[in-house]
Design an enzyme around this catalytic site. Structure first.
Site, PDB file in Angstrom:
ATOM      1  N   ASP A   1       0.866  -1.185   0.045  1.00  0.00           N
ATOM      2  CA  ASP A   1      -0.119   0.027   0.038  1.00  0.00           C
ATOM      3  C   ASP A   1       0.913   1.233  -0.105  1.00  0.00           C
ATOM      4  O   ASP A   1       1.990   1.123   0.242  1.00  0.00           O
ATOM      5  CB  ASP A   1      -0.818   0.082   1.449  1.00  0.00           C
ATOM      6  CG  ASP A   1      -1.548   1.123   1.489  1.00  0.00           C
ATOM      7  OD1 ASP A   1      -2.386   1.734   0.649  1.00  0.00           O
ATOM      8  OD2 ASP A   1      -1.585   1.763   2.637  1.00  0.00           O
TER       9      ASP A   1
ATOM     10  N   ASP B   1      -0.143   5.299   0.979  1.00  0.00           N
ATOM     11  CA  ASP B   1      -0.323   6.291   1.972  1.00  0.00           C
ATOM     12  C   ASP B   1      -0.206   5.542   3.484  1.00  0.00           C
ATOM     13  O   ASP B   1      -1.268   4.710   3.647  1.00  0.00           O
ATOM     14  CB  ASP B   1      -1.591   7.111   1.882  1.00  0.00           C
ATOM     15  CG  ASP B   1      -1.472   8.152   0.525  1.00  0.00           C
ATOM     16  OD1 ASP B   1      -1.685   7.563  -0.424  1.00  0.00           O
ATOM     17  OD2 ASP B   1      -0.850   9.111   0.729  1.00  0.00           O
TER      18      ASP B   1
ATOM     19  N   ASP C   1      -2.092  -0.291   5.831  1.00  0.00           N
ATOM     20  CA  ASP C   1      -2.421   0.601   7.350  1.00  0.00           C
ATOM     21  C   ASP C   1      -4.089   0.758   7.395  1.00  0.00           C
ATOM     22  O   ASP C   1      -4.220   0.898   8.577  1.00  0.00           O
ATOM     23  CB  ASP C   1      -1.671   1.949   7.447  1.00  0.00           C
ATOM     24  CG  ASP C   1      -2.408   2.755   6.424  1.00  0.00           C
ATOM     25  OD1 ASP C   1      -2.365   2.525   5.188  1.00  0.00           O
ATOM     26  OD2 ASP C   1      -2.546   4.012   7.041  1.00  0.00           O
TER      27      ASP C   1
END
Ligand SMILES: O=P(O)(O)OC[C@H]1O[C@H](O[C@H]2O[C@H](CO)[C@@H](O)[C@H](O)[C@H]2O)[C@H](O)[C@@H](O)[C@@H]1O
Length: 246
Positions: free
Chosen positions: A26, A28, A201
């Protein structure tokens, strides 16, 4: 879903690599820290080169899987030679730049107009993407309920789905999620037969964790402990970079 306390530190990256892992990263909150606004992120110097080196170590079994549009992520990173899925998996490309699967539809004009008007009215930031759109409320946290209600109403009208993230609510077409992107990559070389490791996240990364786990791999949650489908956890972005060196 595993409870927070059951999320262990992952095995070393070297051991996973030796075991034939494929790595799905991922962006960001994982490769870059969360910033005040999408264009205010600080990309670590040399990250594009580092990702290319990682991809070589993994014999091409590396993909960046992001909620950002592909056009957006490639304005921050040179992803030539690296597989990438943009817009939460609506836009998937292999390492040679060839599209995998169908191109997703764009947003209906009426939906975009509605979201523009809602953003103006409630002090939200509208981020448009070729295959969806997002309302950001990081700059105006009090407007979270209005952001969620506007996105939900627009999605219902257009027959789209809503995704929630960090101070963001997004419209995507039904069936679009990061787990689908992971499965699409895993269906073809060089990913086929590998053990998928999905690192992320946010709530939208949970689909990636679940599908990785279903396919014999695992998820690594970046950030504070929470209930998650990931098997492992690292404290933050810096800890991820340290792990990649081990
Ligand atoms: O899937 P990701 O690569 O993690 O992308 C998720 C969304 O990231 C961006 O928004 C988030 O990061 C911004 C910059 O740190 C932050 O200001 C915002 O509050 C976060 O939600 C991006 O703008 C979205 O398009 C992505 O879907």
């Amino acid at each position: 879903m595993a409870t927070a306390s059951r999320l262990d530190a992952p095995p070393s990256f070297a051991s996973l690599r030796a075991g034939g892992a494929a790595l799905f990263l991922d962006f960001d909150g994982t490769l870059v820290e969360i910033a005040d606004a999408p264009d205010r992120i600080v990309v670590r110097e040399g990250l594009s080169m580092q990702l290319r080196a990682l991809s070589r170590q993994l014999e091409g079994r590396l993909a960046v899987v992001t909620g950002r549009a592909r056009e957006d992520i490639t304005s921050h990173l040179d992803l030539s030679g690296i597989a990438v899925a943009g817009s939460h998996g609506a836009d998937i490309f292999d390492a040679t730049g060839e599209r995998l699967g169908e191109e997703a539809k764009g947003l209906p004009t009426a939906t975009l107009d509605y979201l523009r008007e809602a953003a103006d009215r409630h002090g939200l930031m509208l981020e448009t993407k070729p295959h969806g759109a997002a309302l950001h409320y990081r700059q105006n946290p009090d407007a979270e309920p209005q952001a969620l209600a506007s996105a939900q109403e627009a999605a219902e009208e257009a027959g789209m789905a809503v995704k929630f993230g960090k101070c963001i609510v997004e419209l995507v077409w039904p069936g679009i999620h990061k787990g689908r992107a992971l499965a699409t990559f895993m269906d073809a070389p060089p990913f086929q037969g590998a053990m998928p490791i999905f690192v992320g996240d946010d709530v939208t990364d949970e689909d990636g964790f679940s599908v990785a786990s279903d396919m014999g791999g695992a998820g690594i949650l970046i950030g504070a402990p929470r209930s998650s489908s990931a098997r492992y956890r690292l404290d933050g972005v810096e800890e991820l970079y340290a792990w990649l060196e081990r």
